[in-house]
Design a protein around this motif. Structure first.
Motif, PDB file in Angstrom:
ATOM      1  N   PRO A 112       0.830  -1.211   0.000  1.00  0.00           N
ATOM      2  CA  PRO A 112       0.000   0.000   0.000  1.00  0.00           C
ATOM      3  C   PRO A 112       0.858   1.252   0.000  1.00  0.00           C
ATOM      4  CG  PRO A 112       0.060  -0.970   2.193  1.00  0.00           C
ATOM      5  CD  PRO A 112       0.785  -1.923   1.286  1.00  0.00           C
ATOM      6  N   THR A 113       0.255   2.360  -0.374  1.00  0.00           N
ATOM      7  CA  THR A 113       0.962   3.638  -0.376  1.00  0.00           C
ATOM      8  C   THR A 113       1.082   4.179   1.046  1.00  0.00           C
ATOM      9  OG1 THR A 113      -1.111   4.850  -0.713  1.00  0.00           O
ATOM     10  CG2 THR A 113       0.086   4.132  -2.681  1.00  0.00           C
ATOM     11  N   ASP A 114       1.946   5.185   1.207  1.00  0.00           N
ATOM     12  CA  ASP A 114       2.123   5.780   2.534  1.00  0.00           C
ATOM     13  C   ASP A 114       0.834   6.419   3.041  1.00  0.00           C
ATOM     14  OD1 ASP A 114       4.730   4.988   2.390  1.00  0.00           O
ATOM     15  OD2 ASP A 114       5.484   6.938   1.682  1.00  0.00           O
ATOM     16  N   GLU A 115       0.052   6.990   2.126  1.00  0.00           N
ATOM     17  CA  GLU A 115      -1.216   7.598   2.534  1.00  0.00           C
ATOM     18  C   GLU A 115      -2.201   6.546   3.028  1.00  0.00           C
ATOM     19  OE1 GLU A 115      -4.667  10.547   0.632  1.00  0.00           O
ATOM     20  OE2 GLU A 115      -2.935   9.878  -0.551  1.00  0.00           O
ATOM     21  N   GLU A 116      -2.252   5.397   2.353  1.00  0.00           N
ATOM     22  CA  GLU A 116      -3.137   4.318   2.794  1.00  0.00           C
ATOM     23  C   GLU A 116      -2.693   3.749   4.131  1.00  0.00           C
ATOM     24  OE1 GLU A 116      -4.409   2.713  -1.679  1.00  0.00           O
ATOM     25  OE2 GLU A 116      -2.969   1.616  -0.443  1.00  0.00           O
ATOM     26  N   VAL A 117      -1.391   3.644   4.332  1.00  0.00           N
ATOM     27  CA  VAL A 117      -0.872   3.151   5.611  1.00  0.00           C
ATOM     28  C   VAL A 117      -1.221   4.116   6.738  1.00  0.00           C
ATOM     29  CG1 VAL A 117       1.236   2.640   6.897  1.00  0.00           C
ATOM     30  CG2 VAL A 117       0.968   1.794   4.565  1.00  0.00           C
ATOM     31  N   ALA A 118      -1.063   5.413   6.491  1.00  0.00           N
ATOM     32  CA  ALA A 118      -1.402   6.406   7.518  1.00  0.00           C
ATOM     33  C   ALA A 118      -2.885   6.376   7.852  1.00  0.00           C
ATOM     34  CB  ALA A 118      -0.990   7.796   7.038  1.00  0.00           C
ATOM     35  N   LYS A 119      -3.727   6.176   6.861  1.00  0.00           N
ATOM     36  CA  LYS A 119      -5.167   6.090   7.109  1.00  0.00           C
ATOM     37  C   LYS A 119      -5.514   4.822   7.863  1.00  0.00           C
ATOM     38  CE  LYS A 119      -9.612   6.344   4.703  1.00  0.00           C
ATOM     39  NZ  LYS A 119     -10.274   6.457   3.365  1.00  0.00           N
ATOM     40  N   LYS A 120      -4.828   3.733   7.588  1.00  0.00           N
ATOM     41  CA  LYS A 120      -5.106   2.465   8.255  1.00  0.00           C
ATOM     42  C   LYS A 120      -4.711   2.500   9.720  1.00  0.00           C
ATOM     43  CE  LYS A 120      -3.993  -2.478   7.911  1.00  0.00           C
ATOM     44  NZ  LYS A 120      -3.250  -3.513   7.144  1.00  0.00           N
ATOM     45  N   PHE A 121      -3.603   3.155  10.047  1.00  0.00           N
ATOM     46  CA  PHE A 121      -3.103   3.185  11.425  1.00  0.00           C
ATOM     47  C   PHE A 121      -3.560   4.419  12.192  1.00  0.00           C
ATOM     48  CE2 PHE A 121      -0.447  -0.024   9.637  1.00  0.00           C
ATOM     49  CZ  PHE A 121      -0.092  -0.848  10.690  1.00  0.00           C
ATOM     50  N   GLY A 122      -4.343   5.279  11.569  1.00  0.00           N
ATOM     51  CA  GLY A 122      -4.961   6.368  12.299  1.00  0.00           C
ATOM     52  C   GLY A 122      -4.115   7.590  12.536  1.00  0.00           C
ATOM     53  N   MET A 145       2.667 -10.944  21.216  1.00  0.00           N
ATOM     54  CA  MET A 145       2.936  -9.659  21.854  1.00  0.00           C
ATOM     55  C   MET A 145       3.326  -8.603  20.826  1.00  0.00           C
ATOM     56  SD  MET A 145       4.975 -10.919  25.271  1.00  0.00           S
ATOM     57  CE  MET A 145       5.285  -9.232  25.775  1.00  0.00           C
ATOM     58  N   VAL A 146       4.183  -8.966  19.876  1.00  0.00           N
ATOM     59  CA  VAL A 146       4.621  -8.005  18.864  1.00  0.00           C
ATOM     60  C   VAL A 146       3.453  -7.599  17.974  1.00  0.00           C
ATOM     61  CG1 VAL A 146       6.098  -7.692  16.849  1.00  0.00           C
ATOM     62  CG2 VAL A 146       7.002  -8.790  18.891  1.00  0.00           C
ATOM     63  N   ARG A 147       2.634  -8.558  17.553  1.00  0.00           N
ATOM     64  CA  ARG A 147       1.496  -8.246  16.694  1.00  0.00           C
ATOM     65  C   ARG A 147       0.458  -7.413  17.431  1.00  0.00           C
ATOM     66  NH1 ARG A 147      -1.350 -12.544  15.422  1.00  0.00           N
ATOM     67  NH2 ARG A 147      -2.307 -11.545  13.604  1.00  0.00           N
ATOM     68  N   PHE A 148       0.275  -7.671  18.725  1.00  0.00           N
ATOM     69  CA  PHE A 148      -0.696  -6.884  19.495  1.00  0.00           C
ATOM     70  C   PHE A 148      -0.230  -5.442  19.660  1.00  0.00           C
ATOM     71  CE2 PHE A 148      -2.178  -5.260  23.612  1.00  0.00           C
ATOM     72  CZ  PHE A 148      -3.548  -5.286  23.394  1.00  0.00           C
ATOM     73  N   ILE A 149       1.050  -5.259  19.927  1.00  0.00           N
ATOM     74  CA  ILE A 149       1.573  -3.908  20.136  1.00  0.00           C
ATOM     75  C   ILE A 149       1.514  -3.094  18.848  1.00  0.00           C
ATOM     76  CG2 ILE A 149       3.656  -2.594  20.726  1.00  0.00           C
ATOM     77  CD1 ILE A 149       4.398  -4.847  22.648  1.00  0.00           C
ATOM     78  N   SER A 150       1.793  -3.736  17.715  1.00  0.00           N
ATOM     79  CA  SER A 150       1.862  -3.010  16.438  1.00  0.00           C
ATOM     80  C   SER A 150       0.569  -3.075  15.633  1.00  0.00           C
ATOM     81  CB  SER A 150       2.993  -3.574  15.581  1.00  0.00           C
ATOM     82  OG  SER A 150       2.780  -4.952  15.293  1.00  0.00           O
ATOM     83  N   SER A 151      -0.497  -3.630  16.183  1.00  0.00           N
ATOM     84  CA  SER A 151      -1.743  -3.771  15.420  1.00  0.00           C
ATOM     85  C   SER A 151      -2.392  -2.406  15.208  1.00  0.00           C
ATOM     86  CB  SER A 151      -2.708  -4.702  16.162  1.00  0.00           C
ATOM     87  OG  SER A 151      -3.055  -4.153  17.412  1.00  0.00           O
ATOM     88  N   PRO A 152      -3.037  -2.198  14.060  1.00  0.00           N
ATOM     89  CA  PRO A 152      -3.725  -0.917  13.810  1.00  0.00           C
ATOM     90  C   PRO A 152      -4.912  -0.703  14.738  1.00  0.00           C
ATOM     91  CG  PRO A 152      -3.368  -2.145  11.776  1.00  0.00           C
ATOM     92  CD  PRO A 152      -3.057  -3.067  12.888  1.00  0.00           C
ATOM     93  N   SER A 153      -5.627  -1.789  15.077  1.00  0.00           N
ATOM     94  CA  SER A 153      -6.799  -1.701  15.951  1.00  0.00           C
ATOM     95  C   SER A 153      -6.709  -2.814  16.988  1.00  0.00           C
ATOM     96  CB  SER A 153      -8.094  -1.819  15.138  1.00  0.00           C
ATOM     97  OG  SER A 153      -9.215  -1.845  15.988  1.00  0.00           O
ATOM     98  N   LYS A 154      -6.564  -2.434  18.246  1.00  0.00           N
ATOM     99  CA  LYS A 154      -6.444  -3.426  19.321  1.00  0.00           C
ATOM    100  C   LYS A 154      -7.738  -4.227  19.463  1.00  0.00           C
ATOM    101  CE  LYS A 154      -2.295  -2.092  20.557  1.00  0.00           C
ATOM    102  NZ  LYS A 154      -2.090  -1.059  19.515  1.00  0.00           N
ATOM    103  N   LEU A 155      -8.881  -3.579  19.339  1.00  0.00           N
ATOM    104  CA  LEU A 155     -10.155  -4.274  19.495  1.00  0.00           C
ATOM    105  C   LEU A 155     -10.360  -5.302  18.391  1.00  0.00           C
ATOM    106  CD1 LEU A 155     -12.851  -4.568  20.961  1.00  0.00           C
ATOM    107  CD2 LEU A 155     -13.759  -2.727  19.526  1.00  0.00           C
ATOM    108  N   ARG A 156     -10.037  -4.931  17.166  1.00  0.00           N
ATOM    109  CA  ARG A 156     -10.183  -5.871  16.059  1.00  0.00           C
ATOM    110  C   ARG A 156      -9.213  -7.029  16.204  1.00  0.00           C
ATOM    111  NH1 ARG A 156      -9.894  -3.311  10.203  1.00  0.00           N
ATOM    112  NH2 ARG A 156     -11.654  -2.179  11.156  1.00  0.00           N
ATOM    113  N   PHE A 157      -8.037  -6.765  16.745  1.00  0.00           N
ATOM    114  CA  PHE A 157      -7.059  -7.826  16.941  1.00  0.00           C
ATOM    115  C   PHE A 157      -7.543  -8.826  17.986  1.00  0.00           C
ATOM    116  CE2 PHE A 157      -3.372  -9.652  19.058  1.00  0.00           C
ATOM    117  CZ  PHE A 157      -2.593 -10.063  17.993  1.00  0.00           C
TER     118      PHE A 157
END
Length: 503
Positions: free
Chosen positions: A130-140, A247-259
């Motif tokens: 994905p593009t940087d703009e899409e990544v920024a939108k995904k991670f808030g 632990m690594v995936r939880f810390i770096s996840s875009p949405s904790k609730l969805r994870f």
């Protein structure tokens, strides 16, 4: 002549996409509150020279639209995509739900396709970066990205997430994915092999017994077997990796609730947690009776195989196929249960009609097992009818089972084919398409002799002043096209009217 003039005045010419259609004004008034029912010569798309209305729309769809005004029946053209047909109907102010029943199934097919594409979007099967703009939108942190104030953690977090959760994002992510699959396979193989008798070590203890001479003696007693200690260390290494990965995936996840609410992640951390619970129980509850029953809960570790769905799009499609076919599978189970109960009751009474000393059906609950095995075409042979009536019931049970199971299978196969074909098509199509900007057509500049009927004075003379072009306006493409069409009309008039007079 008067009748001919009145008839010509009631006609209207519609030029849609270069194809001219001619109809009566009364025909367009049949469906009020639509675009065609409000045609006036004051509109900007009216050409007074050609005496027609021009619409730059799809001509194939308009043929069905005009036929709807004429006959009152709206049919769907088979050579037009569904969303395009809906868009054209919306432009002309018509209701898409007025499509005739004969065309409804074909017309609504695109809606099922759009639902399928929406499901594939949720499955996240795209392998393109994905593009940087899409990544920024995904991670808030889209606002921080637009302002150019992205912190180091906001820059690092998407990279860690793609490294551990998106195996196709980079070569390093592929290596991490291979390591994860390796530990999953080793954990499953270890869980299975430690139950083999050759892989277990006997647990021997000393027991004090009394002999006939009232003397005490020591004997060795083999009470049980335990898995080899090597499997314990293998599981420790595998679960250490699983814990680190969670632990690594939880810390770096875009949405904790969805994870947390993801079904695959729930299986993952429950399976990992069961290992530590098993260690605690072996330490503090091993002396209890029936403590081996507690090992049954470790079977949840087998469910780690569903983690492979993150590395295989085919498994995602297969799981989604069963979700989409839930109604058909429920219907299959219902008919199976219905048939099992009916044939179990029939075979129970059929075997009791004749004298049968070797009757295997002593009760209807036992017949339920036989009917289940027969309808699913397994046929263990542990229970068989001995009488002719019972055999006849058994034949009917087998035929009913084949028909019941075969009916929903084509639906499930069709769903899998649909999802798989759309996935392959999405993989081949470019993700980023060229944008087409909407352009509003500007009105043509007012030239001498070029006006509409609202500006025409007595005798058809235009009241446009000097007729000079405004200095701020330049001829647009739309005005050039209209000028060319007027020139062609003038040539036609000159050819048909002036030349005969000269002759």
């Amino acid at each position: 002549m008067n009748l001919m003039n009145m008839d010509s005045e009631n006609r209207v010419v519609l030029n849609v996409g270069g194809i001219r259609h001619e109809t009566y004004k009364a025909t367009l008034k049949k469906i009020p509150a639509t675009r065609l029912s409000r045609l006036t010569e004051a509109l900007g798309n009216y050409d007074p020279v050609l005496n027609e209305y021009f619409f730059d729309r799809h001509p194939g769809v308009f043929a069905q639209v005009l036929n709807y005004y004429r006959t009152g029946k709206l049919h769907y053209p088979t050579d037009v995509c569904g969303p395009l047909f809906e868009e054209e109907l919306s432009f002309w102010g018509l209701d898409s739900n007025q499509v005739e029943p004969c065309c409804w199934m074909t017309y609504t097919q695109h809606r099922n396709t759009q639902e399928t594409l929406a499901v594939l979007d949720r499955l996240d099967l795209d392998t393109e970066k994905p593009t940087d703009e899409e990544v920024a939108k995904k991670f808030g942190f889209e606002d921080a990205y637009n302002k150019g104030k992205v912190s180091w953690w906001q820059h690092l977090k998407p990279q860690i997430w793609s490294l551990f959760d998106e195996p196709y994002s980079s070569n390093a992510a592929k290596i991490i994915g291979i390591i994860s699959v390796f530990f999953i396979c080793v954990s499953i193989i270890s869980f299975c092999l430690k139950t083999h008798p050759d892989m277990r070590v006997p647990y021997i203890r000393n027991i004090t017994v009394k002999t006939a001479n009232q003397n005490t003696s020591w004997v060795l007693d083999k009470t049980q077997t335990n898995a080899h200690v090597a499997f314990f260390y293998i599981e420790c290494v595998c679960n250490a990796w699983f814990t680190f990965e969670i632990m690594v995936r939880f810390i770096s996840s875009p949405s904790k609730l969805r994870f947390i609410t993801s079904s695959v992640n729930i299986i993952d951390y429950i399976a990992t947690l069961s290992f530590f619970i098993d260690l605690i129980l072996q330490r503090f509850a091993s002396h209890l009776e029936n403590a081996d029953i507690l090992e049954f809960f470790s079977i949840i570790r087998i469910m780690r195989l569903f983690k492979l769905t993150r590395h295989s799009s085919g498994l995602k499609i297969l799981i989604q196929t069963f979700r989409a076919s839930a109604k058909e599978l429920t219907l299959l189970v219902f008919f199976l249960v219905l048939g099992i109960v009916i044939f179990a009751s029939l075979v129970y009474y059929a075997e009791r009609i004749q004298i049968n000393p070797h009757n295997d059906f002593n009760s209807i609950p036992l017949g339920l097992w036989w009917a289940l095995v027969t309808m699913t075409t397994v046929g263990y042979g542990d229970m068989t009818p001995k009488t002719y009536i019972g055999m006849f019931v058994g034949a009917l049970c087998a035929l009913a089972g084949v028909l019941t199971i075969a009916l929903p299978v084509p639906v499930i196969v069709s769903n899998f084919t649909m999802y798989y074909s759309h996935t392959q098509a999405r993989a081949k199509l470019p993700k980023r398409r060229r944008r087409v900007c909407p352009v509003e057509l500007s009105r043509p500049p007012r030239l001498p002799g070029n006006c509409n009927t609202s500006q025409a004075g007595p005798g058809g003379i235009c009241n446009t002043g000097s007729g000079k072009l405004p200095s701020s306006n330049a001829p647009s493409t739309g005005s050039m096209d209209q000028a060319i069409r007027r020139m062609n009309a003038n040539r036609t008039i000159t050819k048909d009217v002036i030349l005969p007079k000269m002759a």
